[in-house]
Motif scaffolding. Sequence first.
Motif, PDB file in Angstrom:
ATOM      1  N   THR A 133      31.256  54.797  51.326  1.00 25.25           N
ATOM      2  CA  THR A 133      30.079  55.496  51.819  1.00 25.25           C
ATOM      3  C   THR A 133      30.121  56.932  51.321  1.00 25.25           C
ATOM      4  O   THR A 133      31.105  57.380  50.772  1.00 25.25           O
ATOM      5  N   GLY A 134      29.067  57.627  51.521  1.00 29.42           N
ATOM      6  CA  GLY A 134      29.032  59.025  51.124  1.00 29.42           C
ATOM      7  C   GLY A 134      28.473  59.214  49.733  1.00 29.42           C
ATOM      8  O   GLY A 134      27.925  58.306  49.107  1.00 29.42           O
ATOM      9  N   GLN A 135      28.647  60.410  49.221  1.00 29.19           N
ATOM     10  CA  GLN A 135      28.047  60.827  47.963  1.00 29.19           C
ATOM     11  C   GLN A 135      28.446  59.941  46.780  1.00 29.19           C
ATOM     12  O   GLN A 135      27.646  59.648  45.916  1.00 29.19           O
ATOM     13  N   TYR A 136      29.700  59.505  46.725  1.00 33.24           N
ATOM     14  CA  TYR A 136      30.172  58.728  45.581  1.00 33.24           C
ATOM     15  C   TYR A 136      30.383  57.254  45.894  1.00 33.24           C
ATOM     16  O   TYR A 136      30.977  56.527  45.125  1.00 33.24           O
ATOM     17  N   GLY A 137      29.906  56.803  47.027  1.00 35.03           N
ATOM     18  CA  GLY A 137      30.141  55.430  47.452  1.00 35.03           C
ATOM     19  C   GLY A 137      29.547  54.377  46.548  1.00 35.03           C
ATOM     20  O   GLY A 137      30.050  53.262  46.471  1.00 35.03           O
ATOM     21  N   TRP A 138      28.495  54.680  45.819  1.00 36.18           N
ATOM     22  CA  TRP A 138      27.819  53.683  45.004  1.00 36.18           C
ATOM     23  C   TRP A 138      28.741  53.046  43.964  1.00 36.18           C
ATOM     24  O   TRP A 138      28.566  51.897  43.603  1.00 36.18           O
ATOM     25  N   GLY A 139      29.733  53.732  43.498  1.00 36.07           N
ATOM     26  CA  GLY A 139      30.588  53.207  42.436  1.00 36.07           C
ATOM     27  C   GLY A 139      31.634  52.222  42.903  1.00 36.07           C
ATOM     28  O   GLY A 139      32.309  51.609  42.092  1.00 36.07           O
ATOM     29  N   TRP A 140      31.756  52.049  44.212  1.00 32.67           N
ATOM     30  CA  TRP A 140      32.855  51.242  44.726  1.00 32.67           C
ATOM     31  C   TRP A 140      32.380  50.027  45.509  1.00 32.67           C
ATOM     32  O   TRP A 140      33.160  49.358  46.152  1.00 32.67           O
ATOM     33  N   HIS A 141      31.102  49.722  45.448  1.00 32.15           N
ATOM     34  CA  HIS A 141      30.582  48.539  46.123  1.00 32.15           C
ATOM     35  C   HIS A 141      30.874  47.307  45.292  1.00 32.15           C
ATOM     36  O   HIS A 141      30.961  47.361  44.076  1.00 32.15           O
ATOM     37  N   SER A 142      30.970  46.163  45.962  1.00 29.14           N
ATOM     38  CA  SER A 142      31.341  44.935  45.272  1.00 29.14           C
ATOM     39  C   SER A 142      30.316  44.505  44.227  1.00 29.14           C
ATOM     40  O   SER A 142      30.639  43.760  43.329  1.00 29.14           O
ATOM     41  N   GLU A 143      29.083  44.983  44.336  1.00 27.27           N
ATOM     42  CA  GLU A 143      28.087  44.621  43.337  1.00 27.27           C
ATOM     43  C   GLU A 143      28.440  45.185  41.959  1.00 27.27           C
ATOM     44  O   GLU A 143      27.941  44.725  40.954  1.00 27.27           O
ATOM     45  N   ASN A 144      29.291  46.202  41.906  1.00 26.58           N
ATOM     46  CA  ASN A 144      29.671  46.831  40.647  1.00 26.58           C
ATOM     47  C   ASN A 144      30.975  46.277  40.110  1.00 26.58           C
ATOM     48  O   ASN A 144      31.765  46.981  39.530  1.00 26.58           O
ATOM     49  N   LYS A 145      31.192  44.987  40.274  1.00 26.60           N
ATOM     50  CA  LYS A 145      32.457  44.372  39.894  1.00 26.60           C
ATOM     51  C   LYS A 145      32.764  44.501  38.410  1.00 26.60           C
ATOM     52  O   LYS A 145      33.907  44.528  38.026  1.00 26.60           O
ATOM     53  N   SER A 146      31.755  44.583  37.576  1.00 26.61           N
ATOM     54  CA  SER A 146      32.016  44.647  36.147  1.00 26.61           C
ATOM     55  C   SER A 146      32.795  45.901  35.762  1.00 26.61           C
ATOM     56  O   SER A 146      33.451  45.929  34.735  1.00 26.61           O
ATOM     57  N   THR A 147      32.738  46.923  36.590  1.00 26.19           N
ATOM     58  CA  THR A 147      33.480  48.145  36.314  1.00 26.19           C
ATOM     59  C   THR A 147      34.975  47.933  36.523  1.00 26.19           C
ATOM     60  O   THR A 147      35.798  48.545  35.875  1.00 26.19           O
ATOM     61  N   PHE A 148      35.344  47.041  37.430  1.00 26.14           N
ATOM     62  CA  PHE A 148      36.737  46.881  37.814  1.00 26.14           C
ATOM     63  C   PHE A 148      37.222  45.478  37.458  1.00 26.14           C
ATOM     64  O   PHE A 148      37.091  44.559  38.240  1.00 26.14           O
ATOM     65  N   THR A 149      37.764  45.322  36.273  1.00 24.00           N
ATOM     66  CA  THR A 149      38.246  44.012  35.894  1.00 24.00           C
ATOM     67  C   THR A 149      39.714  44.092  35.529  1.00 24.00           C
ATOM     68  O   THR A 149      40.191  45.080  34.999  1.00 24.00           O
ATOM     69  N   ASP A 150      40.436  43.047  35.824  1.00 24.69           N
ATOM     70  CA  ASP A 150      41.823  42.928  35.421  1.00 24.69           C
ATOM     71  C   ASP A 150      42.044  41.487  35.018  1.00 24.69           C
ATOM     72  O   ASP A 150      42.033  40.598  35.851  1.00 24.69           O
ATOM     73  N   LYS A 151      42.228  41.249  33.744  1.00 23.53           N
ATOM     74  CA  LYS A 151      42.419  39.912  33.202  1.00 23.53           C
ATOM     75  C   LYS A 151      41.269  39.017  33.655  1.00 23.53           C
ATOM     76  O   LYS A 151      40.133  39.299  33.367  1.00 23.53           O
ATOM     77  N   HIS A 152      41.593  37.941  34.409  1.00 21.93           N
ATOM     78  CA  HIS A 152      40.552  36.993  34.796  1.00 21.93           C
ATOM     79  C   HIS A 152      40.057  37.208  36.221  1.00 21.93           C
ATOM     80  O   HIS A 152      39.269  36.433  36.714  1.00 21.93           O
TER      81      HIS A 152
ATOM     82  N   LEU B 271      38.200  39.580  39.140  1.00 25.25           N
ATOM     83  CA  LEU B 271      37.385  40.748  39.433  1.00 25.25           C
ATOM     84  C   LEU B 271      37.934  41.365  40.707  1.00 25.25           C
ATOM     85  O   LEU B 271      38.016  40.723  41.738  1.00 25.25           O
ATOM     86  N   LEU B 272      38.324  42.626  40.624  1.00 25.61           N
ATOM     87  CA  LEU B 272      38.912  43.288  41.773  1.00 25.61           C
ATOM     88  C   LEU B 272      38.162  44.578  42.029  1.00 25.61           C
ATOM     89  O   LEU B 272      37.960  45.374  41.116  1.00 25.61           O
ATOM     90  N   ASP B 273      37.720  44.748  43.247  1.00 21.04           N
ATOM     91  CA  ASP B 273      37.079  45.984  43.658  1.00 21.04           C
ATOM     92  C   ASP B 273      37.520  46.277  45.083  1.00 21.04           C
ATOM     93  O   ASP B 273      38.282  45.514  45.676  1.00 21.04           O
ATOM     94  N   LEU B 274      37.074  47.370  45.628  1.00 22.51           N
ATOM     95  CA  LEU B 274      37.492  47.739  46.976  1.00 22.51           C
ATOM     96  C   LEU B 274      36.980  46.751  48.019  1.00 22.51           C
ATOM     97  O   LEU B 274      37.607  46.574  49.061  1.00 22.51           O
ATOM     98  N   GLY B 275      35.873  46.091  47.744  1.00 24.69           N
ATOM     99  CA  GLY B 275      35.369  45.073  48.663  1.00 24.69           C
ATOM    100  C   GLY B 275      36.333  43.900  48.767  1.00 24.69           C
ATOM    101  O   GLY B 275      36.602  43.388  49.858  1.00 24.69           O
ATOM    102  N   LEU B 276      36.893  43.477  47.634  1.00 26.80           N
ATOM    103  CA  LEU B 276      37.865  42.390  47.648  1.00 26.80           C
ATOM    104  C   LEU B 276      39.176  42.835  48.296  1.00 26.80           C
ATOM    105  O   LEU B 276      39.806  42.077  49.027  1.00 26.80           O
ATOM    106  N   VAL B 277      39.582  44.078  48.059  1.00 26.20           N
ATOM    107  CA  VAL B 277      40.781  44.612  48.713  1.00 26.20           C
ATOM    108  C   VAL B 277      40.591  44.588  50.224  1.00 26.20           C
ATOM    109  O   VAL B 277      41.475  44.156  50.973  1.00 26.20           O
ATOM    110  N   LYS B 278      39.422  45.013  50.678  1.00 27.33           N
ATOM    111  CA  LYS B 278      39.133  45.011  52.116  1.00 27.33           C
ATOM    112  C   LYS B 278      39.154  43.586  52.676  1.00 27.33           C
ATOM    113  O   LYS B 278      39.707  43.339  53.752  1.00 27.33           O
ATOM    114  N   LEU B 279      38.565  42.645  51.937  1.00 24.01           N
ATOM    115  CA  LEU B 279      38.563  41.250  52.361  1.00 24.01           C
ATOM    116  C   LEU B 279      39.992  40.703  52.438  1.00 24.01           C
ATOM    117  O   LEU B 279      40.370  40.055  53.416  1.00 24.01           O
ATOM    118  N   ASN B 280      40.787  40.963  51.407  1.00 26.13           N
ATOM    119  CA  ASN B 280      42.182  40.514  51.402  1.00 26.13           C
ATOM    120  C   ASN B 280      42.959  41.117  52.569  1.00 26.13           C
ATOM    121  O   ASN B 280      43.774  40.438  53.198  1.00 26.13           O
TER     122      ASN B 280
END
Length: 104
Positions: free
Chosen positions: A3-22, A24-33
């Motif tokens: 949330t906040g001013q820079y929150g848009w970059g860390w939502h799960s909809e932006n998964k293409s920004t955060f990839t590792d091998k096969h 997709l990892l983002d803060l939404g998945l970290v929170k779910l895990n």
Amino acid sequence: MKTGQYGWGWHSENKSTFTDKHILLDLGLVKLNLSKNMYSSPLDFASDVRLVFENAMLYNPKTDEVHGMAHQLLFYFEMLFRPIQAKLPTNQRVNEFSAVYEFD
């Protein structure tokens, strides 16, 4: 962080920004895990959080806003995680912060 001013970059909809091998990892998945108790230790959790920010810096040029925000948030995360890591048994501590990250 999502949330906040820079929150848009860390939502799960932006998964293409955060990839590792096969995976997709983002803060939404970290929170779910985290909510499903998928992490066996605080270090596993920290490793995933670091990976999100490291990938954001890896896949976005230094001139990009996302790269800069990831750099700042990683530094902030490390400051917050340091007291948790200090409470871990000595054999479980990782000195990744001082060895790997260089901050301006």
